[in-house]
Enzyme design. Structure first.
Site, PDB file in Angstrom:
ATOM      1  N   GLY A   9      14.827 -25.589  37.982  1.00 46.65           N
ATOM      2  CA  GLY A   9      15.713 -24.722  37.223  1.00 46.65           C
ATOM      3  C   GLY A   9      16.720 -24.083  38.165  1.00 46.65           C
ATOM      4  O   GLY A   9      16.357 -23.214  38.957  1.00 46.65           O
ATOM      5  N   LEU A  10      17.973 -24.520  38.105  1.00 48.33           N
ATOM      6  CA  LEU A  10      19.016 -24.025  38.999  1.00 48.33           C
ATOM      7  C   LEU A  10      19.875 -23.009  38.255  1.00 48.33           C
ATOM      8  O   LEU A  10      20.562 -23.346  37.290  1.00 48.33           O
ATOM      9  CB  LEU A  10      19.876 -25.171  39.511  1.00 48.33           C
ATOM     10  N   SER A  11      19.844 -21.769  38.734  1.00 49.40           N
ATOM     11  CA  SER A  11      20.587 -20.688  38.089  1.00 49.40           C
ATOM     12  C   SER A  11      21.949 -20.463  38.716  1.00 49.40           C
ATOM     13  O   SER A  11      22.755 -19.699  38.196  1.00 49.40           O
ATOM     14  CB  SER A  11      19.784 -19.391  38.185  1.00 49.40           C
ATOM     15  N   GLY A  13      21.981 -19.311  41.841  1.00 51.46           N
ATOM     16  CA  GLY A  13      21.662 -18.292  42.839  1.00 51.46           C
ATOM     17  C   GLY A  13      21.036 -18.892  44.075  1.00 51.46           C
ATOM     18  O   GLY A  13      20.687 -20.082  44.111  1.00 51.46           O
ATOM     19  N   VAL A  14      20.854 -18.052  45.077  1.00 56.94           N
ATOM     20  CA  VAL A  14      20.326 -18.537  46.347  1.00 56.94           C
ATOM     21  C   VAL A  14      18.864 -18.965  46.237  1.00 56.94           C
ATOM     22  O   VAL A  14      18.438 -19.933  46.872  1.00 56.94           O
ATOM     23  CB  VAL A  14      20.507 -17.473  47.450  1.00 56.94           C
ATOM     24  N   ASP A  15      18.074 -18.271  45.442  1.00 55.06           N
ATOM     25  CA  ASP A  15      16.641 -18.573  45.380  1.00 55.06           C
ATOM     26  C   ASP A  15      16.365 -19.959  44.810  1.00 55.06           C
ATOM     27  O   ASP A  15      15.604 -20.743  45.382  1.00 55.06           O
ATOM     28  CB  ASP A  15      15.918 -17.499  44.566  1.00 55.06           C
ATOM     29  N   MET A  35      20.301 -23.829  32.811  1.00 54.18           N
ATOM     30  CA  MET A  35      20.058 -23.281  31.479  1.00 54.18           C
ATOM     31  C   MET A  35      21.081 -22.212  31.152  1.00 54.18           C
ATOM     32  O   MET A  35      21.259 -21.260  31.914  1.00 54.18           O
ATOM     33  CB  MET A  35      18.659 -22.654  31.415  1.00 54.18           C
ATOM     34  N   CYS A 100      11.580 -13.888  28.075  1.00 53.57           N
ATOM     35  CA  CYS A 100      12.394 -15.027  28.485  1.00 53.57           C
ATOM     36  C   CYS A 100      11.566 -16.018  29.285  1.00 53.57           C
ATOM     37  O   CYS A 100      11.670 -17.236  29.073  1.00 53.57           O
ATOM     38  CB  CYS A 100      13.595 -14.550  29.297  1.00 53.57           C
ATOM     39  N   CYS A 196      19.535  -9.644  32.192  1.00 49.54           N
ATOM     40  CA  CYS A 196      20.428 -10.767  32.480  1.00 49.54           C
ATOM     41  C   CYS A 196      21.652 -10.799  31.584  1.00 49.54           C
ATOM     42  O   CYS A 196      22.759 -11.082  32.051  1.00 49.54           O
ATOM     43  CB  CYS A 196      19.653 -12.079  32.370  1.00 49.54           C
TER      44      CYS A 196
END
Length: 378
Positions: A9-11, A13-15, A35, A100, A196
């Site tokens: 799951g790529l948001s 962000g760095v994490d 997503m 969520c 969010c």
């Protein structure tokens, strides 16, 4: 192209970027999935998802992996945001991140990953999973300051069996360093904070677009009027900011805090002092219980608990009654808030949790119980 073993799951962000990097370096065949859980409109300002999507695309290009995209906004509205609004209408303070995770990220996302042929999903959450005697356990991350098990406590065995948390053993500083060394533009990207779908916007202004509220009186617990509030929906227990009454009333000039809300009569109750007695409680009731192992450890057991994110462990006794429980703390707890989660731990193992319904604080709705009636250390 053959199916990936793991969908990350790529948001943007760095994490999540580093989670993908670590899995690829381990030899795992991966793909990304972006997503979109919220759709902005002109009333709410520009869409942040566009910038996040571009960052996710850049990461996948650098890693040479495919990026899938799914729009879960409709499901998010029905399963998360509608509940969020209902809770505020009741005068409670909900935690949409918990919903969520349970309903979207570790349910719909997991289903889509399986449909794409992947056996597992991975995310950039700071948590760990292991298996003992055929049961999966959710454990705190090694970086105590970033641990996110509080928000993951509603996951079940099925979700944990199919999920990887590559960052669980790392410190946040290590994650940023890995991102920088890999040439990721996300290495210094600011972490998202707060709810969010609200982002950096003013919370009161955002909520007023969905829950118009009426001004009403602001009173002390003994009924003395000290000001007017713009709407009880916009405040939560223990809140100091936004009251607009400064040092009014009280010779010592201590700050004012929200200590109670009467939604029916539209009254906001406030008192002075961060540690005032009106915010203290020893007992709470919670419902909607979920247990990582599938069931509670026992009908009555001792553990530690958190009633808010990043709170130090609080020793307590938990008494189970079906899908509800009563929690008795050894020490007084400040601002136990209905709608928030109480999450239980045995050391670094997250046991599960539930939604706080009421407490024995003066405005908590639970009849105060004498502590001598049933000692917490029993």
């Amino acid at each position: 192209m053959s199916a990936a073993d793991v969908i990350v799951g790529l948001s943007g962000g760095v994490d999540s970027s580093v989670a993908a990097l670590l899995l690829q370096r381990s030899g795992t065949t991966i793909a990304g999935l972006f997503m979109q859980n919220w759709e902005e409109d002109e009333r709410n300002g520009p869409c942040r998802a566009d910038a996040d999507r571009k960052d996710a695309v850049a990461i996948c290009a650098r890693l040479g992996i495919a990026l899938h995209a799914r729009n879960f906004a409709s499901e998010y509205w029905d399963q998360v945001f509608a509940r969020f609004l209902d809770e505020y209408r009741r005068g409670r303070t909900p935690n949409p991140d918990v919903l969520c995770n349970r309903e979207i990220k570790f349910s719909l996302f997991l289903d889509h990953a399986h449909a794409l042929g992947a056996a597992k999903i991975a995310t950039g959450h700071y948590a760990r999973v292991d298996e003992v005697d055929g049961r999966f356990r959710l454990r705190r991350a090694l970086d105590a300051g970033k641990d996110q098990t509080y928000f993951l406590h509603a996951l079940g065995q099925g979700a944990l069996a199919s999920t990887l948390f590559p960052l669980g053993e790392l410190q946040k500083s290590q994650v940023r360093r890995l991102a920088q060394e890999a040439g990721f533009a996300t290495h210094d990207k600011k972490d998202s904070t707060g709810i969010c779908f609200i982002g950096e916007r003013d919370f009161r202004q955002f909520l007023s677009g969905y829950l118009p509220a009426q001004p009403g009186p602001m009173r002390t617990p003994d009924g003395v009027a000290v000001g007017e509030h713009p709407g009880v929906f916009y405040f939560t227990l223990g809140q100091r900011s936004g009251l607009g009454i400064g040092g009014r009333r009280g010779s010592e000039g201590e700050p004012w805090y929200v200590v109670g809300k009467d939604v029916a009569d539209n009254v906001l109750y406030v008192a002075q002092g961060n540690a005032n007695d009106w915010l203290q409680s020893h007992v709470l009731d919670a419902g909607e219980l979920t247990w990582i192992a599938g069931a509670a450890p026992a009908a009555r057991f001792r553990c530690t608990a958190m009633t808010r994110y990043r709170q130090p462990d609080q020793a307590c006794l938990v008494e189970i009654d079906g899908d509800r429980c009563r929690v008795r703390f050894d020490e007084a707890q400040r601002a136990v808030t209905p709608g928030q989660s109480v999450v239980f731990y045995d050391g670094d193992v997250c046991l599960g949790g539930g939604v706080i319904e009421r407490s024995d604080a003066p405005f908590g709705g639970l009849q105060p119980l004498p502590r001598a009636a049933e000692p917490a250390h029993a």
